[in-house]
Design a protein around this motif. Structure first.
Motif, PDB file in Angstrom:
ATOM      1  N   TYR A  13      71.613  27.608  36.523  1.00  0.00           N
ATOM      2  CA  TYR A  13      70.882  26.520  36.889  1.00  0.00           C
ATOM      3  C   TYR A  13      69.431  27.403  38.235  1.00  0.00           C
ATOM      4  O   TYR A  13      71.380  26.771  38.754  1.00  0.00           O
ATOM      5  N   PRO A  14      69.732  26.999  38.420  1.00  0.00           N
ATOM      6  CA  PRO A  14      69.349  27.976  40.294  1.00  0.00           C
ATOM      7  C   PRO A  14      69.483  26.706  41.082  1.00  0.00           C
ATOM      8  O   PRO A  14      68.384  26.621  42.096  1.00  0.00           O
ATOM      9  N   GLU A  15      70.861  26.452  41.421  1.00  0.00           N
ATOM     10  CA  GLU A  15      70.705  25.436  42.415  1.00  0.00           C
ATOM     11  C   GLU A  15      71.693  26.084  43.882  1.00  0.00           C
ATOM     12  O   GLU A  15      72.087  27.142  43.705  1.00  0.00           O
ATOM     13  N   ALA A  16      71.179  25.950  44.379  1.00  0.00           N
ATOM     14  CA  ALA A  16      71.336  26.362  46.310  1.00  0.00           C
ATOM     15  C   ALA A  16      72.720  26.180  45.866  1.00  0.00           C
ATOM     16  O   ALA A  16      73.360  24.748  46.307  1.00  0.00           O
ATOM     17  N   GLY A  17      73.236  26.977  46.820  1.00  0.00           N
ATOM     18  CA  GLY A  17      74.928  27.465  46.817  1.00  0.00           C
ATOM     19  C   GLY A  17      75.540  27.664  45.365  1.00  0.00           C
ATOM     20  O   GLY A  17      76.604  27.524  45.788  1.00  0.00           O
ATOM     21  N   LYS A  18      75.491  27.160  44.431  1.00  0.00           N
ATOM     22  CA  LYS A  18      75.980  27.297  42.915  1.00  0.00           C
ATOM     23  C   LYS A  18      75.157  29.094  42.699  1.00  0.00           C
ATOM     24  O   LYS A  18      76.085  28.787  41.613  1.00  0.00           O
ATOM     25  N   THR A  19      74.822  29.671  42.671  1.00  0.00           N
ATOM     26  CA  THR A  19      75.089  31.023  42.173  1.00  0.00           C
ATOM     27  C   THR A  19      74.151  31.743  42.893  1.00  0.00           C
ATOM     28  O   THR A  19      74.023  31.583  44.302  1.00  0.00           O
ATOM     29  N   LYS A  20      73.877  32.722  43.013  1.00  0.00           N
ATOM     30  CA  LYS A  20      74.545  34.607  43.810  1.00  0.00           C
ATOM     31  C   LYS A  20      74.821  34.122  44.599  1.00  0.00           C
ATOM     32  O   LYS A  20      74.682  34.171  45.664  1.00  0.00           O
ATOM     33  N   THR A  21      76.080  33.827  44.430  1.00  0.00           N
ATOM     34  CA  THR A  21      76.983  33.459  45.424  1.00  0.00           C
ATOM     35  C   THR A  21      77.685  34.433  46.539  1.00  0.00           C
ATOM     36  O   THR A  21      77.591  34.661  47.641  1.00  0.00           O
ATOM     37  N   ARG A  22      77.521  35.690  45.591  1.00  0.00           N
ATOM     38  CA  ARG A  22      78.170  36.926  47.433  1.00  0.00           C
ATOM     39  C   ARG A  22      76.083  37.830  47.976  1.00  0.00           C
ATOM     40  O   ARG A  22      76.649  38.404  48.249  1.00  0.00           O
ATOM     41  N   LEU A  23      75.781  36.769  47.671  1.00  0.00           N
ATOM     42  CA  LEU A  23      74.239  36.876  48.145  1.00  0.00           C
ATOM     43  C   LEU A  23      74.227  36.337  49.237  1.00  0.00           C
ATOM     44  O   LEU A  23      73.106  36.201  49.962  1.00  0.00           O
ATOM     45  N   ILE A  24      74.628  35.233  49.281  1.00  0.00           N
ATOM     46  CA  ILE A  24      74.579  34.005  50.289  1.00  0.00           C
ATOM     47  C   ILE A  24      73.904  34.274  51.355  1.00  0.00           C
ATOM     48  O   ILE A  24      73.765  33.845  52.616  1.00  0.00           O
ATOM     49  N   GLY A  31      67.719  31.084  49.561  1.00  0.00           N
ATOM     50  CA  GLY A  31      67.098  32.892  49.082  1.00  0.00           C
ATOM     51  C   GLY A  31      67.913  33.099  47.500  1.00  0.00           C
ATOM     52  O   GLY A  31      67.479  33.679  46.726  1.00  0.00           O
ATOM     53  N   ALA A  32      68.901  33.406  47.931  1.00  0.00           N
ATOM     54  CA  ALA A  32      69.760  33.661  46.487  1.00  0.00           C
ATOM     55  C   ALA A  32      69.846  33.019  44.828  1.00  0.00           C
ATOM     56  O   ALA A  32      69.252  33.482  44.060  1.00  0.00           O
ATOM     57  N   ALA A  33      69.621  31.394  45.614  1.00  0.00           N
ATOM     58  CA  ALA A  33      69.120  30.521  44.549  1.00  0.00           C
ATOM     59  C   ALA A  33      66.789  30.480  43.503  1.00  0.00           C
ATOM     60  O   ALA A  33      67.083  31.047  42.591  1.00  0.00           O
ATOM     61  N   LEU A  34      66.334  30.730  44.854  1.00  0.00           N
ATOM     62  CA  LEU A  34      65.328  31.892  43.658  1.00  0.00           C
ATOM     63  C   LEU A  34      65.290  33.078  44.179  1.00  0.00           C
ATOM     64  O   LEU A  34      64.530  33.333  42.354  1.00  0.00           O
ATOM     65  N   ARG A  38      63.831  33.597  40.095  1.00  0.00           N
ATOM     66  CA  ARG A  38      63.074  35.545  39.423  1.00  0.00           C
ATOM     67  C   ARG A  38      63.829  35.755  38.141  1.00  0.00           C
ATOM     68  O   ARG A  38      62.965  35.937  37.521  1.00  0.00           O
ATOM     69  N   LEU A  39      65.274  36.694  38.488  1.00  0.00           N
ATOM     70  CA  LEU A  39      64.907  37.290  37.767  1.00  0.00           C
ATOM     71  C   LEU A  39      65.121  36.952  36.249  1.00  0.00           C
ATOM     72  O   LEU A  39      65.009  37.108  35.620  1.00  0.00           O
ATOM     73  N   SER A  40      66.057  35.599  36.093  1.00  0.00           N
ATOM     74  CA  SER A  40      66.108  34.268  34.675  1.00  0.00           C
ATOM     75  C   SER A  40      64.673  34.308  34.407  1.00  0.00           C
ATOM     76  O   SER A  40      64.205  34.329  33.037  1.00  0.00           O
TER      77      SER A  40
END
Length: 210
Positions: A13-24, A31-34, A38-40
């Motif tokens: 689930y795209p929650e800010a701070g908890k997903t794609k953390t290596r891109l934060i 932005g990482a969550a967005l 979009r990918l999903s």
């Protein structure tokens, strides 16, 4: 022809701070969550095209959020919350859940690959008519897709999911080596690129995700 087939989508689930953390650091938490969102959505759309085309069942295995939040986000479909453990344990339990619900052919995909298409997914299922395992390699040495026939699951689980170098460039080579030594015929799909590290961001821009 395509009865008893299941497509499993692993996502978060795209929650800010908890997903794609290596891109934060580059994109910020939102932005990482967005990007994850979009990918999903892109991959879920292709998966739904496949289910409409062939009648294959899709099951979304998610982490974070809740079933209600996932349904509001991606729409009404089958959702299963991912279990605890490393990636291998999560995938093994996802495959086992499918088998226990009657699936005979199962394909699992991740949500980091913008070039996954309905045609590619159909190719994966078609290959399992003549092979016992199918793998979609990533450029980084991992894989974006893995599938198997249920009748071989108990023999394949330890080869595929136990004591593996997860999140490393050795995963694909280790997986293929184990399968070859055990005598399995593996179908190999086209190699694709995932989006997970700062170096992948130009590719994300190229794909219209940023």
């Amino acid at each position: 022809m395509w009865t008893n087939c299941q497509l499993l989508l692993f996502t978060r689930y795209p929650e800010a701070g908890k997903t794609k953390t290596r891109l934060i650091a580059e994109l910020g938490a939102s932005g990482a969550a967005l990007l994850q969102k979009r990918l999903s959505e892109r991959i879920a759309h292709q998966a739904q095209l496949l289910t409409q085309r062939l009648g294959i069942t899709m099951v979304v295995h998610y982490s974070g959020g809740s079933r209600k939040k996932m349904t509001f986000w991606l729409g009404p479909m089958k959702y299963v919350e991912q279990t605890d453990g490393d990636l291998g344990q999560k995938m093994r339990r996802a495959f086992q859940h499918s088998i226990e619900t009657g699936a005979q052919t199962i394909v699992l995909i991740g949500s980091d690959i913008p070039d996954i298409s309905a045609d590619l997914l159909q190719q994966a299922f078609t290959s399992l008519k003549t092979r016992e395992v199918v793998i979609g390699p990533c450029q980084d040495g991992g894989y974006y897709l893995i599938g198997m026939v249920a009748e071989q699951a108990s023999q394949l689980y330890p080869l595929l999911f136990e004591e593996m170098p997860w999140s490393s460039g050795e995963l694909l080579a280790t997986t293929l080596s184990r399968l070859e030594k055990a005598g399995y015929e593996v179908a190999i799909l086209p190699t694709l690129r995932d989006i997970d590290l700062p170096a992948d961001l130009p590719f994300a821009i190229e794909k219209g995700l940023l």
